[in-house]
Design a protein around this motif. Structure first.
Motif, PDB file in Angstrom:
ATOM      1  N   GLY A 192       0.836  -1.194   0.000  1.00 29.29           N
ATOM      2  CA  GLY A 192       0.000   0.000   0.000  1.00 29.29           C
ATOM      3  C   GLY A 192       0.870   1.243   0.000  1.00 29.29           C
ATOM      4  O   GLY A 192       2.110   1.174  -0.052  1.00 29.29           O
ATOM      5  N   ILE A 193       0.228   2.408   0.095  1.00 26.88           N
ATOM      6  CA  ILE A 193       0.980   3.664   0.055  1.00 26.88           C
ATOM      7  C   ILE A 193       0.259   4.737   0.853  1.00 26.88           C
ATOM      8  O   ILE A 193      -0.973   4.754   0.945  1.00 26.88           O
ATOM      9  CB  ILE A 193       1.182   4.131  -1.401  1.00 26.88           C
ATOM     10  N   GLN A 328      -0.991  -3.111   7.670  1.00 24.79           N
ATOM     11  CA  GLN A 328      -0.879  -1.696   7.987  1.00 24.79           C
ATOM     12  C   GLN A 328      -2.007  -0.905   7.317  1.00 24.79           C
ATOM     13  O   GLN A 328      -2.459  -1.248   6.226  1.00 24.79           O
ATOM     14  CB  GLN A 328       0.465  -1.152   7.527  1.00 24.79           C
ATOM     15  N   GLU A 329      -2.421   0.181   7.993  1.00 23.89           N
ATOM     16  CA  GLU A 329      -3.497   1.032   7.490  1.00 23.89           C
ATOM     17  C   GLU A 329      -2.913   2.406   7.201  1.00 23.89           C
ATOM     18  O   GLU A 329      -2.326   3.040   8.085  1.00 23.89           O
ATOM     19  CB  GLU A 329      -4.604   1.122   8.536  1.00 23.89           C
ATOM     20  N   PRO A 330      -3.016   2.898   5.959  1.00 24.81           N
ATOM     21  CA  PRO A 330      -2.348   4.152   5.594  1.00 24.81           C
ATOM     22  C   PRO A 330      -2.669   5.335   6.504  1.00 24.81           C
ATOM     23  O   PRO A 330      -1.769   6.087   6.895  1.00 24.81           O
ATOM     24  CB  PRO A 330      -2.842   4.396   4.162  1.00 24.81           C
ATOM     25  N   ARG A 331      -3.938   5.505   6.869  1.00 26.42           N
ATOM     26  CA  ARG A 331      -4.287   6.659   7.689  1.00 26.42           C
ATOM     27  C   ARG A 331      -3.587   6.606   9.040  1.00 26.42           C
ATOM     28  O   ARG A 331      -3.079   7.622   9.532  1.00 26.42           O
ATOM     29  CB  ARG A 331      -5.804   6.729   7.882  1.00 26.42           C
ATOM     30  N   LYS A 332      -3.542   5.431   9.641  1.00 26.10           N
ATOM     31  CA  LYS A 332      -2.887   5.288  10.938  1.00 26.10           C
ATOM     32  C   LYS A 332      -1.397   5.590  10.830  1.00 26.10           C
ATOM     33  O   LYS A 332      -0.819   6.269  11.700  1.00 26.10           O
ATOM     34  CB  LYS A 332      -3.104   3.872  11.476  1.00 26.10           C
ATOM     35  N   PRO A 355      -1.406  15.547   4.092  1.00 25.69           N
ATOM     36  CA  PRO A 355      -1.514  14.184   3.567  1.00 25.69           C
ATOM     37  C   PRO A 355      -1.856  14.208   2.079  1.00 25.69           C
ATOM     38  O   PRO A 355      -2.610  15.060   1.599  1.00 25.69           O
ATOM     39  CB  PRO A 355      -2.656  13.568   4.385  1.00 25.69           C
ATOM     40  N   GLY A 356      -1.316  13.227   1.347  1.00 25.64           N
ATOM     41  CA  GLY A 356      -1.619  13.072  -0.073  1.00 25.64           C
ATOM     42  C   GLY A 356      -2.446  11.832  -0.316  1.00 25.64           C
ATOM     43  O   GLY A 356      -3.205  11.393   0.550  1.00 25.64           O
ATOM     44  N   HIS A 357      -2.304  11.246  -1.495  1.00 22.83           N
ATOM     45  CA  HIS A 357      -3.101  10.074  -1.843  1.00 22.83           C
ATOM     46  C   HIS A 357      -2.635   8.860  -1.046  1.00 22.83           C
ATOM     47  O   HIS A 357      -1.517   8.827  -0.505  1.00 22.83           O
ATOM     48  CB  HIS A 357      -3.027   9.792  -3.344  1.00 22.83           C
ATOM     49  N   SER A 358      -3.498   7.883  -0.955  1.00 25.27           N
ATOM     50  CA  SER A 358      -3.164   6.671  -0.218  1.00 25.27           C
ATOM     51  C   SER A 358      -3.813   5.469  -0.890  1.00 25.27           C
ATOM     52  O   SER A 358      -4.733   5.611  -1.703  1.00 25.27           O
ATOM     53  CB  SER A 358      -3.617   6.768   1.242  1.00 25.27           C
ATOM     54  N   GLY A 359      -3.326   4.293  -0.542  1.00 25.27           N
ATOM     55  CA  GLY A 359      -3.885   3.051  -1.072  1.00 25.27           C
ATOM     56  C   GLY A 359      -3.575   1.923  -0.121  1.00 25.27           C
ATOM     57  O   GLY A 359      -2.492   1.862   0.474  1.00 25.27           O
ATOM     58  N   THR A 395       2.318  -0.125  -5.824  1.00 29.95           N
ATOM     59  CA  THR A 395       0.943   0.009  -5.353  1.00 29.95           C
ATOM     60  C   THR A 395       0.013   0.246  -6.528  1.00 29.95           C
ATOM     61  O   THR A 395       0.308   1.063  -7.403  1.00 29.95           O
ATOM     62  CB  THR A 395       0.815   1.195  -4.381  1.00 29.95           C
ATOM     63  N   ILE A 396      -1.078  -0.475  -6.576  1.00 24.34           N
ATOM     64  CA  ILE A 396      -2.194  -0.161  -7.474  1.00 24.34           C
ATOM     65  C   ILE A 396      -3.369   0.133  -6.547  1.00 24.34           C
ATOM     66  O   ILE A 396      -4.058  -0.785  -6.093  1.00 24.34           O
ATOM     67  CB  ILE A 396      -2.500  -1.320  -8.436  1.00 24.34           C
ATOM     68  N   PRO A 397      -3.583   1.402  -6.202  1.00 19.10           N
ATOM     69  CA  PRO A 397      -4.510   1.735  -5.115  1.00 19.10           C
ATOM     70  C   PRO A 397      -5.910   1.166  -5.286  1.00 19.10           C
ATOM     71  O   PRO A 397      -6.574   0.843  -4.300  1.00 19.10           O
ATOM     72  CB  PRO A 397      -4.528   3.272  -5.139  1.00 19.10           C
ATOM     73  N   ILE A 398      -6.352   1.015  -6.512  1.00 22.23           N
ATOM     74  CA  ILE A 398      -7.738   0.624  -6.718  1.00 22.23           C
ATOM     75  C   ILE A 398      -7.976  -0.851  -6.443  1.00 22.23           C
ATOM     76  O   ILE A 398      -9.126  -1.276  -6.270  1.00 22.23           O
ATOM     77  CB  ILE A 398      -8.177   0.981  -8.164  1.00 22.23           C
TER      78      ILE A 398
END
Length: 451
Positions: A192-193, A328-332, A355-359, A395-398
């Protein structure tokens, strides 16, 4: 069987035409080119006999195509993206990035591999099956978006709004790579990212470094210290709690990856780095596939021109991305990093964290369900060769959104090579892999239909 592609082949002419669109999604000045590329895809897919439409979004459009759906058949979505990365630094290209050049069976152009070449190969496989048999063995949904390189900003909203229309049994994506030339590869996991920009402000404007240096904190120094503190000397991320939720590497993965025909020497050759570096206790492949990282993507502040300008800059910045792994959870993670920066920044500067994009990270069992159909398709494509089962550091966020919204797993079956230069100057794709991907498409749809 692979074929020799002749310059007179109309399929090659179409591929080169597709590559000539400068469909750079992050550049507002290229919005017209992005839309024109979507229109080209619509005409191509409609001409193949698929029901096709271009769906506008608040950003760049989505191209959606289907065959005639029939009850009792598996429904397969094939996903790709027609947008591409910027070409900078353009002076490092050996030929213009949107004027495809062919040399020794290799196409040089932006998007040749990521992702136009890979999903165009699927399109060729679909076209050949329709021409020969008049139908496909499955119900097909072909979804090609124009915003993957900027985080698929509007695709999640599209999936939510068209959830029932897009229901499928499984999703196939070719936006990854082969571990080595001639080695069938099934990627069953992605990192993820989470992206973050750090902005540090000191005085209200640039100051004379002789008059005020030593009395006013330098934002560039503050940024440099924060960046340097992010890792310890062994390359481990120093943010408290960063590793708390990391899922461990399975024994079978470590054993299998140790036998792969790609290792440290290959990474050194591809990257040109003088030496490798990373978290102790893990191989280079393990570090990039199953361990999280914190990377500085850009850093700056103060005078950047020729010679000397004796200023104490008012502002400085750094951009980060954190590659994350299950669970892992990106926001955390971003919250932990923000707290760390605030705790370690001097009180003499002001921090602004954006914060920017995440996945989300993604993982599927390669030994179960449609994973076995993917392995069988690869075995047919490469007779006598056992597929490499790998994860990938990108990462492929979708992909995680596909699972959450549509309830479908994703099969990642790429056919780029490690030295394809995706996101870099002189991006490449072997012409023979257009045929490889077309055959993969046919075998995969057949195996899914019979599973």
């Amino acid at each position: 069987m692979l074929v020799c592609w002749r310059m007179s082949d109309p399929r090659l002419a179409e591929y080169l035409e597709f590559l000539r669109f400068p469909s750079i999604s992050t550049d507002p000045e290229r919005a017209g080119d992005v839309a024109a590329c979507a229109g080209w895809l619509e005409r191509k897919l409609t001409g193949m006999g698929l029901e096709t439409r271009v769906v506008p979004t608040a950003g760049h459009p989505i191209v959606l195509a289907k065959n005639a759906h029939r009850a009792g058949r598996r429904t397969v979505m094939i996903y790709g993206h027609y947008d591409v990365q910027p070409v900078d630094p353009v002076e490092l290209w050996t030929s213009p990035p949107f004027e495809p050049r062919i040399e020794d069976g290799i196409v040089y152009a932006r998007g040749s591999a990521d992702n136009k070449g890979q999903h165009f190969a699927h399109i060729l496989g679909i076209e050949e099956t329709l021409r020969e048999k008049g139908d496909l063995p499955v119900n097909l949904i072909l979804l090609i978006e124009g915003e993957e390189e900027i985080g698929s900003a509007h695709l999640e909203e599209f999936l939510e709004a068209h959830r029932e229309e897009l229901r499928c049994d499984v999703i196939a994506i070719s936006d990854t790579g082969m571990i080595a030339l001639g080695k069938p590869t099934f990627t069953y996991g992605l990192r993820g990212i989470g992206a973050l920009e750090l902005k540090v402000t000191g005085p209200k404007g640039d100051l004379h470094s002789g008059i005020y240096g030593g009395a006013v904190a330098n934002p560039a120094t503050a940024v440099a210290r924060l960046v340097a503190s992010l890792h310890d000397a062994q390359g481990r991320v120093a943010v408290p709690g960063f590793y708390d939720d990391v899922a461990p590497l399975a024994d079978w993965e470590r054993a299998a990856w140790a036998k792969l025909p790609f290792g440290d020497a290959d990474i050194l050759k591809v990257t040109g780095a003088p030496a490798l570096f990373g978290e102790a206790g893990y191989s280079s492949l393990e570090r990039t596939w199953v361990r999280p990282t914190a990377e500085v993507n850009g850093i700056g502040g103060g005078y950047q021109g020729q010679g000397t300008k004796t200023v104490l800059p008012s502002k400085a910045m750094a951009k980060f991305t954190f590659r994350l792994v299950p669970d892992q959870e990106p926001r955390k993670i971003l919250q932990l990093v923000e707290a760390y920066f605030h705790e370690n920044a001097p009180p003499s500067v002001k921090l602004d964290l954006v914060p920017g994009h995440s996945g989300e990270p993604y993982l599927v069992d390669p030994h179960a369900g449609f994973g076995m159909a993917a392995q069988k398709a690869l075995a047919r494509l490469f007779p006598g060769k056992k597929p490499a089962l790998i994860r990938e550091g990108g990462t492929i966020p979708i992909v995680a959104d596909f699972k959450r919204i549509l309830g479908a797993d994703t099969l990642l079956l790429g056919f780029c090579l490690p030295d394809c230069n995706a996101h870099s100057p002189n991006e490449t794709f072997p012409l023979a892999h257009l045929d490889l991907g077309a055959n993969l498409n046919r075998y995969l749809l057949e195996e899914i239909a019979g599973s």
